[in-house]
Scaffold this motif. Sequence first.
Motif, mmCIF file in Angstrom:
data_model
loop_
_atom_site.group_PDB
_atom_site.id
_atom_site.type_symbol
_atom_site.label_atom_id
_atom_site.label_comp_id
_atom_site.label_asym_id
_atom_site.label_seq_id
_atom_site.Cartn_x
_atom_site.Cartn_y
_atom_site.Cartn_z
ATOM 1 N N PHE A 47 -18.159 -7.537 -47.075
ATOM 2 C CA PHE A 47 -16.738 -7.546 -47.413
ATOM 3 C C PHE A 47 -16.413 -6.384 -48.356
ATOM 4 N N PRO A 48 -15.469 -5.526 -47.981
ATOM 5 C CA PRO A 48 -15.149 -4.353 -48.799
ATOM 6 C C PRO A 48 -14.682 -4.701 -50.207
ATOM 7 N N ASP A 49 -14.072 -5.874 -50.374
ATOM 8 C CA ASP A 49 -13.546 -6.224 -51.691
ATOM 9 C C ASP A 49 -14.565 -6.897 -52.592
ATOM 10 N N ASN A 50 -15.760 -7.220 -52.034
ATOM 11 C CA ASN A 50 -16.822 -7.820 -52.851
ATOM 12 C C ASN A 50 -18.162 -7.540 -52.184
ATOM 13 N N GLU A 51 -18.846 -6.516 -52.660
ATOM 14 C CA GLU A 51 -20.082 -6.073 -52.013
ATOM 15 C C GLU A 51 -21.240 -7.052 -52.188
ATOM 16 N N LYS A 52 -21.137 -7.966 -53.148
ATOM 17 C CA LYS A 52 -22.229 -8.909 -53.372
ATOM 18 C C LYS A 52 -22.231 -10.049 -52.343
ATOM 19 N N ASN A 53 -21.064 -10.358 -51.804
ATOM 20 C CA ASN A 53 -20.968 -11.455 -50.837
ATOM 21 C C ASN A 53 -21.335 -10.968 -49.443
ATOM 22 N N ARG A 54 -21.975 -11.843 -48.666
ATOM 23 C CA ARG A 54 -22.296 -11.502 -47.277
ATOM 24 C C ARG A 54 -22.544 -12.780 -46.493
ATOM 25 N N ILE A 55 -22.336 -12.693 -45.192
ATOM 26 C CA ILE A 55 -22.699 -13.775 -44.283
ATOM 27 C C ILE A 55 -23.607 -13.168 -43.224
ATOM 28 N N ILE A 56 -24.725 -13.819 -42.959
ATOM 29 C CA ILE A 56 -25.756 -13.248 -42.097
ATOM 30 C C ILE A 56 -25.933 -14.120 -40.859
ATOM 31 N N ALA A 57 -25.998 -13.488 -39.701
ATOM 32 C CA ALA A 57 -26.270 -14.189 -38.444
ATOM 33 C C ALA A 57 -27.710 -13.921 -38.025
ATOM 34 N N LEU A 58 -28.454 -15.000 -37.758
ATOM 35 C CA LEU A 58 -29.845 -14.876 -37.335
ATOM 36 C C LEU A 58 -30.024 -15.560 -35.981
ATOM 37 N N PRO A 59 -29.869 -14.824 -34.876
ATOM 38 C CA PRO A 59 -30.124 -15.401 -33.562
ATOM 39 C C PRO A 59 -31.626 -15.445 -33.280
ATOM 40 N N ALA A 60 -32.047 -16.381 -32.432
ATOM 41 C CA ALA A 60 -33.478 -16.493 -32.128
ATOM 42 C C ALA A 60 -33.677 -17.380 -30.904
ATOM 43 N N SER A 61 -34.839 -17.229 -30.274
ATOM 44 C CA SER A 61 -35.217 -18.136 -29.200
ATOM 45 C C SER A 61 -36.726 -18.308 -29.181
ATOM 46 N N SER A 70 -33.009 -22.156 -27.982
ATOM 47 C CA SER A 70 -32.323 -20.978 -28.516
ATOM 48 C C SER A 70 -31.345 -21.433 -29.592
ATOM 49 N N GLY A 71 -30.867 -20.500 -30.387
ATOM 50 C CA GLY A 71 -29.888 -20.881 -31.398
ATOM 51 C C GLY A 71 -29.575 -19.752 -32.350
ATOM 52 N N ILE A 72 -28.724 -20.065 -33.310
ATOM 53 C CA ILE A 72 -28.331 -19.066 -34.300
ATOM 54 C C ILE A 72 -28.008 -19.748 -35.626
ATOM 55 N N LYS A 73 -28.486 -19.124 -36.693
ATOM 56 C CA LYS A 73 -28.137 -19.579 -38.048
ATOM 57 C C LYS A 73 -27.090 -18.633 -38.614
ATOM 58 N N TRP A 74 -26.081 -19.201 -39.259
ATOM 59 C CA TRP A 74 -24.973 -18.454 -39.853
ATOM 60 C C TRP A 74 -24.969 -18.827 -41.322
ATOM 61 N N ILE A 75 -25.518 -17.934 -42.164
ATOM 62 C CA ILE A 75 -25.754 -18.283 -43.571
ATOM 63 C C ILE A 75 -24.990 -17.347 -44.502
ATOM 64 N N ALA A 76 -24.242 -17.934 -45.408
ATOM 65 C CA ALA A 76 -23.449 -17.184 -46.376
ATOM 66 C C ALA A 76 -24.169 -17.119 -47.719
ATOM 67 N N SER A 77 -24.126 -15.964 -48.329
ATOM 68 C CA SER A 77 -24.691 -15.780 -49.660
ATOM 69 C C SER A 77 -23.592 -15.260 -50.581
ATOM 70 N N TYR A 78 -23.151 -16.116 -51.497
ATOM 71 C CA TYR A 78 -22.084 -15.781 -52.443
ATOM 72 C C TYR A 78 -22.615 -16.030 -53.860
ATOM 73 N N PRO A 79 -23.210 -15.021 -54.492
ATOM 74 C CA PRO A 79 -23.813 -15.218 -55.820
ATOM 75 C C PRO A 79 -22.853 -15.804 -56.852
ATOM 76 N N GLY A 80 -21.557 -15.490 -56.736
ATOM 77 C CA GLY A 80 -20.581 -15.995 -57.694
ATOM 78 C C GLY A 80 -20.382 -17.497 -57.634
ATOM 79 N N ASN A 81 -20.853 -18.128 -56.579
ATOM 80 C CA ASN A 81 -20.727 -19.585 -56.473
ATOM 81 C C ASN A 81 -21.419 -20.311 -57.623
ATOM 82 N N ILE A 82 -22.484 -19.699 -58.121
ATOM 83 C CA ILE A 82 -23.257 -20.341 -59.191
ATOM 84 C C ILE A 82 -22.377 -20.586 -60.410
ATOM 85 N N GLU A 83 -21.478 -19.649 -60.697
ATOM 86 C CA GLU A 83 -20.578 -19.808 -61.842
ATOM 87 C C GLU A 83 -19.558 -20.924 -61.620
#
Length: 332
Positions: A47-61, A70-83
Amino acid sequence: MFKVIKGVEISNYLDQDTESVLKVVGETYLMHKNGSTNNPDSYFLKFPDNEKNRIIALPASINDPKAQISGIKWIASYPGNIEKNLQRASATMVLNDYQTGYPLALLEASQISAHRTAASGAMTVGALSTRGREINTVTLVGCGVLGQKTINYVVALGIDIKKLIIYDINEQYVGSFVERNNQFDKCTIASTLKEAFDSDLVILTTTSENPYIDMSDIDLKRQVILNISLRDLSPVIIENSVNVVDDIEHCLKAQTSCHLTEQKLGNRGFINAVIADVLDGSFEDDTSKPIVISPFGLGVLDLALAYQIYKYKYDDASTVDVEGFLPDMKRL
């Protein structure tokens, strides 16, 4: 019928069946080495407005006699959530039928991700401990959820922690961890990284985005360093260690410590083995050096563990069957 598996049931399964989790993760690494899996690159949504946040797609079979899925994991990492008193990571997983591609289930996946990561690192440490890497003292750097789970798996594998050292810049995390782990007679708090690294096994589970541990900060001896957070170590430490990753191609990206080392050296010769080599006994360890284990995280591990959970026989109230989720798409 499409199935939604509740997070509480996933938590119960993972926490109560540690042996099954370790078995699935170990078997999946060997399937991956044998070519029975397809694990494409992860895809990062930033995200251009917050470089620390990201969502990652992990496809696999997986296409193996033990599993076809087969399947896919969609995982968000938002470090600010801890606060905000929220977990940094949240995730969902979709399972698809291998033959038809139809979706089978939706699972809450942050717990799956944490358990497979902790289990993969711990079992690699466990295998090394039976082949000349004696482990009596253990240090945990980063006292969050993933750190706790990793310690739990280390103990589940039968490693006798005679002394547990913890280090975290957040005093509240340190206090909470000590309260939860009163089963360890000798649980001490390190005040410096040098003190923390005076240990047989050092587990790194921080949320650091950039290396902050250099040769001047620690005494590099014969430690086993479980580099779960991936970015804590400067390239010079990687250069001066034996290195084990879960997948060479997969690990050398996203500015991890190993990726930075490749950029510095211009080659991949510093990587000595993959985790499957350690598990199947084909890896010859040089125990005169420190060893760094860097599990970047394979989507096939999430997939295999999610599939194991999907196949589990739940009570009727434990899952939600969504009848009519899919339209009648039979071709006439």
